[in-house]
Design a protein around this motif. Structure first.
Motif, PDB file in Angstrom:
ATOM      1  N   ALA A 289       1.059  -1.106  -0.038  1.00 13.00           N
ATOM      2  CA  ALA A 289       0.156   0.045  -0.155  1.00 13.00           C
ATOM      3  C   ALA A 289       0.749   1.509   0.621  1.00 13.00           C
ATOM      4  O   ALA A 289       0.497   2.152  -0.539  1.00 13.00           O
ATOM      5  CB  ALA A 289      -0.982  -0.071   1.450  1.00 13.00           C
ATOM      6  N   ALA A 290       1.846   1.360   0.595  1.00 11.96           N
ATOM      7  CA  ALA A 290       2.866   1.894   1.157  1.00 11.96           C
ATOM      8  C   ALA A 290       3.588   2.695  -0.768  1.00 11.96           C
ATOM      9  O   ALA A 290       4.423   3.811  -0.779  1.00 11.96           O
ATOM     10  CB  ALA A 290       3.687   1.450   1.362  1.00 11.96           C
ATOM     11  N   GLN A 291       3.577   2.135  -1.105  1.00  7.13           N
ATOM     12  CA  GLN A 291       4.726   1.897  -2.844  1.00  7.13           C
ATOM     13  C   GLN A 291       3.337   2.426  -3.780  1.00  7.13           C
ATOM     14  O   GLN A 291       3.594   3.377  -4.815  1.00  7.13           O
ATOM     15  CB  GLN A 291       4.824   1.066  -3.362  1.00  7.13           C
ATOM     16  N   ILE A 292       1.295   2.995  -3.230  1.00  2.00           N
ATOM     17  CA  ILE A 292       0.830   3.423  -4.432  1.00  2.00           C
ATOM     18  C   ILE A 292       1.448   4.646  -4.941  1.00  2.00           C
ATOM     19  O   ILE A 292       0.357   5.303  -5.653  1.00  2.00           O
ATOM     20  CB  ILE A 292      -0.603   2.867  -4.135  1.00  2.00           C
ATOM     21  N   ARG A 293       1.721   5.732  -3.657  1.00  3.47           N
ATOM     22  CA  ARG A 293       0.792   6.857  -2.924  1.00  3.47           C
ATOM     23  C   ARG A 293       2.660   8.167  -3.368  1.00  3.47           C
ATOM     24  O   ARG A 293       2.809   8.761  -3.196  1.00  3.47           O
ATOM     25  CB  ARG A 293       0.059   7.144  -2.378  1.00  3.47           C
ATOM     26  N   GLN A 294       3.565   6.783  -3.524  1.00  3.26           N
ATOM     27  CA  GLN A 294       4.618   6.909  -2.891  1.00  3.26           C
ATOM     28  C   GLN A 294       5.881   8.328  -3.492  1.00  3.26           C
ATOM     29  O   GLN A 294       6.383   8.613  -3.112  1.00  3.26           O
ATOM     30  CB  GLN A 294       6.121   6.100  -3.196  1.00  3.26           C
ATOM     31  N   GLN A 295       5.099   8.697  -4.341  1.00  2.00           N
ATOM     32  CA  GLN A 295       5.918   9.503  -5.292  1.00  2.00           C
ATOM     33  C   GLN A 295       5.185  10.947  -5.415  1.00  2.00           C
ATOM     34  O   GLN A 295       5.388  12.095  -5.385  1.00  2.00           O
ATOM     35  CB  GLN A 295       5.860   9.516  -6.540  1.00  2.00           C
ATOM     36  N   GLY A 296       3.468  10.909  -4.616  1.00  2.00           N
ATOM     37  CA  GLY A 296       3.534  12.501  -3.925  1.00  2.00           C
ATOM     38  C   GLY A 296       1.589  11.998  -4.493  1.00  2.00           C
ATOM     39  O   GLY A 296       1.042  10.693  -5.792  1.00  2.00           O
ATOM     40  N   GLU A 297       0.327  12.592  -3.200  1.00  2.00           N
ATOM     41  CA  GLU A 297      -1.031  11.971  -3.501  1.00  2.00           C
ATOM     42  C   GLU A 297      -1.002  13.107  -5.726  1.00  2.00           C
ATOM     43  O   GLU A 297      -2.482  12.709  -5.853  1.00  2.00           O
ATOM     44  CB  GLU A 297      -1.488  12.569  -2.241  1.00  2.00           C
ATOM     45  N   TYR A 298      -0.516  14.166  -5.628  1.00  2.00           N
ATOM     46  CA  TYR A 298      -1.635  14.855  -7.114  1.00  2.00           C
ATOM     47  C   TYR A 298      -0.951  14.542  -8.545  1.00  2.00           C
ATOM     48  O   TYR A 298      -1.811  14.511  -9.133  1.00  2.00           O
ATOM     49  CB  TYR A 298      -0.654  15.937  -6.625  1.00  2.00           C
ATOM     50  N   GLU A 299       0.196  13.593  -8.386  1.00  2.37           N
ATOM     51  CA  GLU A 299       0.183  13.300  -9.723  1.00  2.37           C
ATOM     52  C   GLU A 299      -0.247  11.184 -10.076  1.00  2.37           C
ATOM     53  O   GLU A 299       0.221  11.219 -10.819  1.00  2.37           O
ATOM     54  CB  GLU A 299       1.814  13.147  -9.912  1.00  2.37           C
ATOM     55  N   SER A 300      -0.885  11.747  -8.474  1.00  2.00           N
ATOM     56  CA  SER A 300      -1.366   9.916  -8.991  1.00  2.00           C
ATOM     57  C   SER A 300      -2.882  10.114  -8.610  1.00  2.00           C
ATOM     58  O   SER A 300      -4.455  10.403  -9.404  1.00  2.00           O
ATOM     59  CB  SER A 300      -0.468   8.981  -7.674  1.00  2.00           C
ATOM     60  N   VAL A 301      -3.379   9.848  -6.758  1.00  2.00           N
ATOM     61  CA  VAL A 301      -5.234  10.049  -6.608  1.00  2.00           C
ATOM     62  C   VAL A 301      -5.801  11.090  -7.516  1.00  2.00           C
ATOM     63  O   VAL A 301      -6.526  11.497  -8.696  1.00  2.00           O
ATOM     64  CB  VAL A 301      -5.506  10.074  -5.610  1.00  2.00           C
ATOM     65  N   HIS A 302      -4.810  12.593  -7.628  1.00  2.00           N
ATOM     66  CA  HIS A 302      -6.116  13.644  -7.686  1.00  2.00           C
ATOM     67  C   HIS A 302      -5.353  13.923  -9.662  1.00  2.00           C
ATOM     68  O   HIS A 302      -6.635  14.344 -10.091  1.00  2.00           O
ATOM     69  CB  HIS A 302      -4.846  14.953  -7.202  1.00  2.00           C
ATOM     70  N   ARG A 303      -4.727  13.497  -9.656  1.00  2.00           N
ATOM     71  CA  ARG A 303      -4.405  13.891 -11.388  1.00  2.00           C
ATOM     72  C   ARG A 303      -5.561  12.983 -12.109  1.00  2.00           C
ATOM     73  O   ARG A 303      -6.157  13.186 -12.932  1.00  2.00           O
ATOM     74  CB  ARG A 303      -3.348  13.313 -11.745  1.00  2.00           C
ATOM     75  N   ASP A 304      -5.830  11.631 -11.134  1.00  2.00           N
ATOM     76  CA  ASP A 304      -6.731  11.071 -11.539  1.00  2.00           C
ATOM     77  C   ASP A 304      -8.261  11.919 -12.173  1.00  2.00           C
ATOM     78  O   ASP A 304      -8.862  11.523 -13.139  1.00  2.00           O
ATOM     79  CB  ASP A 304      -7.234   9.613 -10.681  1.00  2.00           C
TER      80      ASP A 304
END
Length: 387
Positions: A289-304
């Motif tokens: 789970a820690a790997q999923i957003r490890q680069q930051g929330e903005y370019e992962s879940v927020h960008r989605d």
């Protein structure tokens, strides 16, 4: 030698010349406007207000700016562990391989994960029975979408750019001229771009509980409005921000004054009865789970959110039949008790696009792919082209 001319100056003129000019409290501005200097108290108030406004503006600007991503492999970023390809624009795309080796497999499938997930969440690969995997000779490659896991962020990501990423992955891994795609949830949302931009590369596609964009122009307003208001108020506001003010997405989802996305906060009360029963099957996600957003929330879940609920450059309901001669098929699977994505929207899509084979599952929620045996049915149906 002549001296300077002897000029006579009157006493009145001399007094006028030596008198101090009176300072004016006003002066003219362009366009006939006149600026009047404020009095001491008013000037102090104006100055204080200006300072406060500048301070607030600076604070607001900082508050809406997301922190820079921690790119994998960079000095401050996570280590690179996954297999990755380098895309033509210099970004890296991470992937995991499952099933038979691709050189001996008959069917090659690219799996696209959902929101707040990564390549390890390849539910089809993990739940497919050995009889199907080996018997049909299936190879599956699951990717980290940009910004997730170990794939580099893509700040200008669009529906088209992800489709081209998938095509380039297939080329570099030598999957052949045609391959299958399966997308779950927000990954199903991304599949609409794949159907649009690389249809010539597809042998078939399966969209599992695909997230619908409420702002697709072909949705009747009464239908999309009714479906939209089935969400919790906090999710309604979250999507409003993503659609109308994407530059506020980071702030909205990180501020503490109002509740933001219930999906990203993993609220259990948004799940259906079947979803709750399937939750124990997801406990293994704790390992990565820690790997999923490890680069930051903005370019992962927020960008989605920004891409998935933004204004698309095409209308999915205007897509033409990808396989008019029956050489392949497109399937859409959805549970009629899905509380995250209203089933009414999928029924309308199936009505507008009759060439898509629609499978509605009674009693199923959003997490139905984790149910026993369902992925065997999905894959067999996709590969055989059955309805």
């Amino acid at each position: 030698m002549a001296g300077p001319p002897n000029r006579r100056v009157s006493a009145a003129a001399a007094r006028a010349h030596t008198r101090k000019a009176k300072k004016s409290s006003s002066f003219k501005l362009p366009f006939g406007l006149v600026y009047k200097k404020p009095g001491p108290l008013k000037g102090m108030f104006t100055t204080t207000l200006a300072v406060l406004l500048i301070g607030f503006s600076a604070w607001a600007y900082q508050a809406i700016q997301p922190p820079p991503p921690k790119i994998c492999g960079s000095p401050d970023g996570p280590a690179v562990i996954a297999s990755r390809i380098k895309l033509r624009d210099g970004r890296h795309l991470a992937y995991s391989e499952h099933g038979l080796p691709k050189d001996t497999a008959k069917y090659k499938i690219v799996y696209v994960h959902g929101v707040d997930s990564c390549r390890h969440d390849a539910v089809v690969a993990h739940t497919l029975s050995p009889e199907i995997m080996k018997g049909l000779r299936v190879y599956i490659v699951s990717i980290d979408r940009p910004g997730y896991g170990e794939s580099d962020p893509h700040p200008t990501r669009t529906m088209k750019s992800l489709a081209l990423d998938v095509e380039e992955l297939a080329d570099q891994l030598k999957l052949g001229t045609k391959f299958y795609v399966i997308g779950f949830s927000m990954g199903g949302n991304a599949l609409w771009g794949i159907l649009k931009y690389i249809p010539h590369r597809l042998a078939g596609a399966a969209l599992l509980a695909p997230v619908a964009n409420y702002w697709w122009p072909s949705f009747p307003s009464n239908l999309s409005t009714e479906a939209y208001y089935q969400q919790l108020p906090q999710d309604q506001w979250t999507l409003r921000v993503a659609h109308y003010a994407p530059w506020l997405t980071y702030w909205w989802n990180s501020q503490k004054w109002f509740p933001a996305s219930s999906v990203l906060s993993h609220r259990p009360d948004i799940l259906s009865r079947q979803d709750m029963e399937l939750l124990p099957k997801l406990l293994k996600r704790q390992d990565y789970a820690a790997q999923i957003r490890q680069q930051g929330e903005y370019e992962s879940v927020h960008r989605d959110m920004i891409v998935g609920f933004g204004t698309w450059e095409f209308d999915p309901m205007e897509l033409k039949n990808l396989f008019p001669n029956g050489e392949g098929s497109v399937h859409l699977w959805h549970g009629d008790e899905d509380r995250l994505v209203p089933v009414t929207l999928q029924r309308y899509i199936a009505q507008r696009l009759p060439w898509i084979h629609y499978h509605e599952l009674p009693g199923a929620g959003h997490m139905f792919p984790h149910a026993d045996g369902i992925c065997d049915t999905i894959v067999k149906t996709l590969l055989s082209g059955d309805k």
